[in-house]
Write a protein that holds these residues in place. Structure first.
Motif, short mmCIF file in Angstrom:
data_model
loop_
_atom_site.label_atom_id
_atom_site.label_comp_id
_atom_site.label_asym_id
_atom_site.label_seq_id
_atom_site.Cartn_x
_atom_site.Cartn_y
_atom_site.Cartn_z
N SER A 117 10.87 4.57 6.13
CA SER A 117 10.43 5.78 5.10
C SER A 117 10.68 6.49 6.15
CB SER A 117 9.29 6.28 4.88
OG SER A 117 9.08 7.30 4.64
N GLU A 118 11.82 7.39 5.92
CA GLU A 118 12.44 9.16 7.15
C GLU A 118 11.36 9.86 6.71
OE1 GLU A 118 15.89 11.49 8.43
OE2 GLU A 118 15.97 10.18 5.86
N PRO A 119 10.86 9.92 5.13
CA PRO A 119 10.02 11.23 5.33
C PRO A 119 8.42 10.73 5.36
CG PRO A 119 10.24 9.56 3.32
CD PRO A 119 11.75 9.99 3.94
N GLY A 120 8.65 9.75 5.97
CA GLY A 120 6.69 9.50 6.63
C GLY A 120 6.90 9.43 8.00
N LEU A 121 8.07 8.94 8.53
CA LEU A 121 8.11 9.44 9.83
C LEU A 121 8.55 10.67 10.65
CD1 LEU A 121 10.59 6.12 10.89
CD2 LEU A 121 8.25 6.57 11.08
N ASN A 122 8.95 11.17 9.74
CA ASN A 122 8.96 13.08 9.95
C ASN A 122 7.09 13.01 10.07
OD1 ASN A 122 12.07 13.05 10.10
ND2 ASN A 122 12.08 13.63 7.94
N VAL A 123 6.34 12.96 9.59
CA VAL A 123 5.33 13.53 9.37
C VAL A 123 4.68 13.05 10.57
CG1 VAL A 123 2.96 12.65 8.04
CG2 VAL A 123 4.78 13.32 6.73
N LEU A 124 4.66 12.19 11.13
CA LEU A 124 4.07 11.35 12.11
C LEU A 124 4.68 12.34 13.33
CD1 LEU A 124 3.83 6.96 11.74
CD2 LEU A 124 2.66 8.91 11.47
N GLU A 125 6.16 12.32 13.25
CA GLU A 125 6.31 12.82 14.60
C GLU A 125 5.77 14.90 14.32
OE1 GLU A 125 10.56 12.76 14.16
OE2 GLU A 125 11.03 11.63 15.09
N SER A 126 5.94 15.16 13.36
CA SER A 126 5.10 16.41 13.32
C SER A 126 3.79 16.38 13.44
CB SER A 126 5.18 17.00 12.17
OG SER A 126 4.12 16.48 11.08
N HIS A 127 2.91 15.49 13.94
CA HIS A 127 1.49 15.27 14.62
C HIS A 127 1.69 14.32 15.90
CE1 HIS A 127 0.66 14.91 10.29
NE2 HIS A 127 -0.13 15.63 10.87
N GLY A 128 3.10 15.17 16.88
CA GLY A 128 3.53 14.65 18.13
C GLY A 128 3.37 12.69 18.17
N VAL A 129 3.49 12.16 17.42
CA VAL A 129 3.56 10.91 17.74
C VAL A 129 5.25 10.42 18.03
CG1 VAL A 129 3.55 8.88 16.46
CG2 VAL A 129 2.34 9.99 15.67
N ASN A 130 4.92 9.75 18.46
CA ASN A 130 6.78 9.19 20.06
C ASN A 130 6.90 7.55 19.43
OD1 ASN A 130 7.26 11.76 20.52
ND2 ASN A 130 5.88 11.62 22.23
N ASP A 131 7.51 7.62 20.71
CA ASP A 131 7.89 5.40 20.38
C ASP A 131 8.14 5.24 18.64
OD1 ASP A 131 9.00 3.74 21.29
OD2 ASP A 131 7.16 3.24 22.49
N LEU A 132 9.05 6.39 17.96
CA LEU A 132 8.93 5.68 16.44
C LEU A 132 10.26 5.35 16.60
CD1 LEU A 132 7.27 8.16 14.72
CD2 LEU A 132 5.55 6.32 15.06
N HIS A 133 10.74 4.26 15.13
CA HIS A 133 12.04 3.57 15.49
C HIS A 133 12.09 3.61 13.96
CE1 HIS A 133 11.39 2.56 19.98
NE2 HIS A 133 9.99 2.62 19.18
N ARG A 134 12.96 4.38 13.49
CA ARG A 134 13.61 4.04 11.63
C ARG A 134 14.35 2.62 11.01
NH1 ARG A 134 17.18 5.97 7.74
NH2 ARG A 134 15.89 5.95 5.86
N LEU A 135 14.41 1.67 11.34
CA LEU A 135 15.04 0.12 10.46
C LEU A 135 14.87 -0.41 9.65
CD1 LEU A 135 12.89 -1.66 12.11
CD2 LEU A 135 13.55 -0.91 14.21
N ASN A 136 15.72 -1.13 9.23
CA ASN A 136 15.42 -1.75 8.15
C ASN A 136 14.56 -2.48 8.94
OD1 ASN A 136 15.84 -3.08 5.65
ND2 ASN A 136 17.23 -2.76 5.09
#
Length: 218
Positions: free
Chosen positions: A104-123
């Protein structure tokens, strides 16, 4: 590899023993059924105490290197980030290191906006993408958390197999699912309706989760 399967509803889980199986174990239905053998035998359930799902996972992950599958929990990401209940944020507080996989790109964007790193968008259904994500993490996780994930997947076995291929021999896969036989859920059925999220495609019990993980090499 080991698979730890707490089986409960969204807030509580049961703590069965770890299941340790050799890679490549056959399905339990691999031999021909005998005339005196029931097609659907009764499976004994492990006796275990009821525990809070999040507390159980946080205790397991404390001080460990963790990979969290479906970490964003979209579409509830923003709401749970704001009230502090999002599991991924809580894992970051206790784990030595915690990476997240999600589609989920929008979900990962929300996490990044809260300062979360080490996120990987993949299927997770794509083995090549999972391999690339594993390499990008830069560490071998002690625990792979699949919390409330399987019930959303129409091809759950592929996801388990894709993850197993890259787990180190002593890694654990930790699965939680809504309990198909929860008292609360059965009460809803007795009242004439089904209470279920619109994107759930399966119900799981202890026995069929065990069968699923064993079929996929755990």
């Amino acid at each position: 590899m080991k698979s730890t399967i707490p089986n409960g509803n969204a807030n509580t889980a049961f703590r069965p023993a770890c299941l340790t199986q050799e890679i490549g174990r056959q399905s339990n239905m691999s031999t021909q059924l005998r005339p005196d053998e029931p097609l659907a035998p009764r499976h004994p359930l492990p006796r275990s105490a009821q525990v809070d799902r999040d507390d159980y996972l946080l205790d397991l992950c404390r001080g460990k290197q963790v990979l969290h599958l479906a970490c964003a929990a979209w579409p509830a990401t923003k709401m749970w980030c704001e009230d502090g209940s999002l599991l991924h944020l809580r894992l970051l507080e206790v784990a030595a290191r915690c990476a997240g996989f999600d589609w989920s790109e929008p979900g990962l964007n929300v996490l990044e906006s809260h300062g979360v790193n080490d996120l990987h968008r993949l299927n997770l259904l794509d083995a090549n993408q999972v391999e690339a994500g594993w390499q990008d993490m830069g560490f071998a996780p002690d625990l792979v958390i699949a919390g409330e994930l399987l019930e959303h997947l129409d091809r759950a076995g592929i996801v388990l197999e894709n993850c197993r291929r890259f787990m180190k021999p002593d890694s654990k896969l930790v699965i939680t699912v809504p309990n198909a036989f929860s008292v609360r859920g059965l009460l809803h059925v007795l009242r004439g309706y089904e209470k279920v999220a619109p994107d759930h495609v399966a119900y799981y019990s202890y026995s069929n989760v065990r069968e699923l993980v064993e079929r996929n090499g755990f």
